[in-house]
Design a protein around this motif. Sequence first.
Motif, PDB file in Angstrom:
ATOM      1  N   ASP A  82       0.881  -1.225  -0.239  1.00  0.00           N
ATOM      2  CA  ASP A  82      -0.059  -0.064   0.068  1.00  0.00           C
ATOM      3  C   ASP A  82       0.961   1.118   0.067  1.00  0.00           C
ATOM      4  OD1 ASP A  82      -2.833   0.849   0.598  1.00  0.00           O
ATOM      5  OD2 ASP A  82      -1.775   2.036   1.619  1.00  0.00           O
ATOM      6  N   GLY A  83       0.419   2.379  -0.720  1.00  0.00           N
ATOM      7  CA  GLY A  83       1.231   3.550  -0.576  1.00  0.00           C
ATOM      8  C   GLY A  83       1.563   4.138   0.395  1.00  0.00           C
ATOM      9  N   ASP A  84       0.580   3.830   1.539  1.00  0.00           N
ATOM     10  CA  ASP A  84       0.727   4.577   2.890  1.00  0.00           C
ATOM     11  C   ASP A  84       0.969   3.447   3.894  1.00  0.00           C
ATOM     12  OD1 ASP A  84       0.305   7.132   2.111  1.00  0.00           O
ATOM     13  OD2 ASP A  84      -1.892   6.668   2.240  1.00  0.00           O
ATOM     14  N   ALA A  85       1.805   2.223   3.460  1.00  0.00           N
ATOM     15  CA  ALA A  85       2.158   1.107   4.269  1.00  0.00           C
ATOM     16  C   ALA A  85       2.793   1.673   5.718  1.00  0.00           C
ATOM     17  CB  ALA A  85       2.805   0.267   3.615  1.00  0.00           C
ATOM     18  N   GLY A  86       3.874   2.442   5.408  1.00  0.00           N
ATOM     19  CA  GLY A  86       4.469   2.899   6.766  1.00  0.00           C
ATOM     20  C   GLY A  86       3.392   3.765   7.750  1.00  0.00           C
ATOM     21  N   LYS A  87       2.623   4.557   7.123  1.00  0.00           N
ATOM     22  CA  LYS A  87       1.720   5.337   8.028  1.00  0.00           C
ATOM     23  C   LYS A  87       0.836   4.350   8.482  1.00  0.00           C
ATOM     24  CE  LYS A  87       2.082   9.717   5.362  1.00  0.00           C
ATOM     25  NZ  LYS A  87       1.511  10.620   4.722  1.00  0.00           N
ATOM     26  N   ASN A  88       0.340   3.343   7.728  1.00  0.00           N
ATOM     27  CA  ASN A  88      -0.888   2.635   8.109  1.00  0.00           C
ATOM     28  C   ASN A  88      -0.610   1.688   9.343  1.00  0.00           C
ATOM     29  OD1 ASN A  88      -2.290   3.355   5.964  1.00  0.00           O
ATOM     30  ND2 ASN A  88      -1.944   1.619   4.603  1.00  0.00           N
ATOM     31  N   ILE A  89       0.732   1.003   9.296  1.00  0.00           N
ATOM     32  CA  ILE A  89       1.222   0.239  10.278  1.00  0.00           C
ATOM     33  C   ILE A  89       1.530   1.050  11.694  1.00  0.00           C
ATOM     34  CG2 ILE A  89       3.724   0.265   9.897  1.00  0.00           C
ATOM     35  CD1 ILE A  89       1.942  -2.723  10.924  1.00  0.00           C
TER      36      ILE A  89
END
Length: 408
Positions: free
Chosen positions: A238-245
């Motif tokens: 996901d393009g926001d993988a870091g923010k999501n986790i």
Amino acid sequence: MTGTLPPAEWTQRSGLAELIAALDGRARFVGGAVRDTLLGLAVKDIDIATPLLPEDVMERLAAVSIKTVPTGIAHGTITAVLPDGPVEITTLRRDVSTDGRRATVAFSDDWKEDAARRDFTINALSADPRTLEVFDYFGGRDDLENLHIRFIGSAGERIAEDHLRIMRYFRFLARFGQQQVDEEAFAACTAAAAKLETLSRERVADELLKLLATEDPRFAIGQMLDAGIFRHIVDNLDGDAGKNINRLVEREQQHQVPPMAIRRLVALLPKQADEAGAIAKSLKLSRKQQRAIDERLLGVQESRGAGSAASLADIRGFAYRTNVECARDAALLFATDSALPELLDALEGWQPPVFPLTGGDLIERGLKPGPVVAKSLAKIESAWIAHGFPDAEWIRQFITEQDLTRLP
């Protein structure tokens, strides 16, 4: 030697003293049991190393009526079955050759040589079962005290021996490390990251899920994302993988929700079911795990159906169609900050009710047997869910007010 192990309940397990005695004391506790005891953590698995050959170990234990299983005898490992749980016993080894995926080993009687085969200094500690004296050949005790995850010797050489050690580095960084990488280790992992593509997907997935299951993997995952390591693990994130986790782990901690690897994996994956499903299949995840991912991604559709990309419509209805755990995870993943507490409260202690209507009930009320019964039942159930699971009297009234022949 470097000090002793503190008192630990696991060292007093039933049958363990008899096992050590059968080996004439020619054994040491190794690996996680020593490491975790020094950290004051609970110990589940016990591993023992010995210079004795596997066949000799089995004979000695049989003589004192301890059952053994040759779980990995070709590589020197047998499992002793004790009342309080199994104990793995492995003959000291040295590497003859390695190719990054597997190693050819020979048995040894050199404790330091065996310790040198291990990955990190904190995993190379061993302890005498009788005196509990700790043996430390590579500075692992200091690294443990400083929560410093460091490869034994050359990081590049250790990774060349087994490419999966890249994943293990970040897992141990997440579990034990401070918010700081070992520069040599990080550089070596980054340089060799493409080698992960040569490993079986099952092994990579297993390490990934172990990493995601740690208490707080945010720093380690962030380092992997920054270094581009994930592109050698999955096709895309996901393009926001870091923010999501980061958001998910923060919410878990705020609401005291235990870690769950699959939930966290969903945070990293694309939110399109087909793309996420393709990644799950590429990692050779089990059908159960793939289904769990699919179910949680239904939460995206639920939120969009509610007219907001960040909130869930009828969380209990979603829980009824999937399960409570799935609905809770979907809320943690996709709900807005303002809506999340109320959604979690709505699920706390709630059990999905049983739909109080059957096809037979509809036939008794005049419907002819056939597909129309199933279609009518589904439509009534949908209305029942939408109205918040009212009682049987509501259903009776609903049916009375409807023309059953027109329900489908």
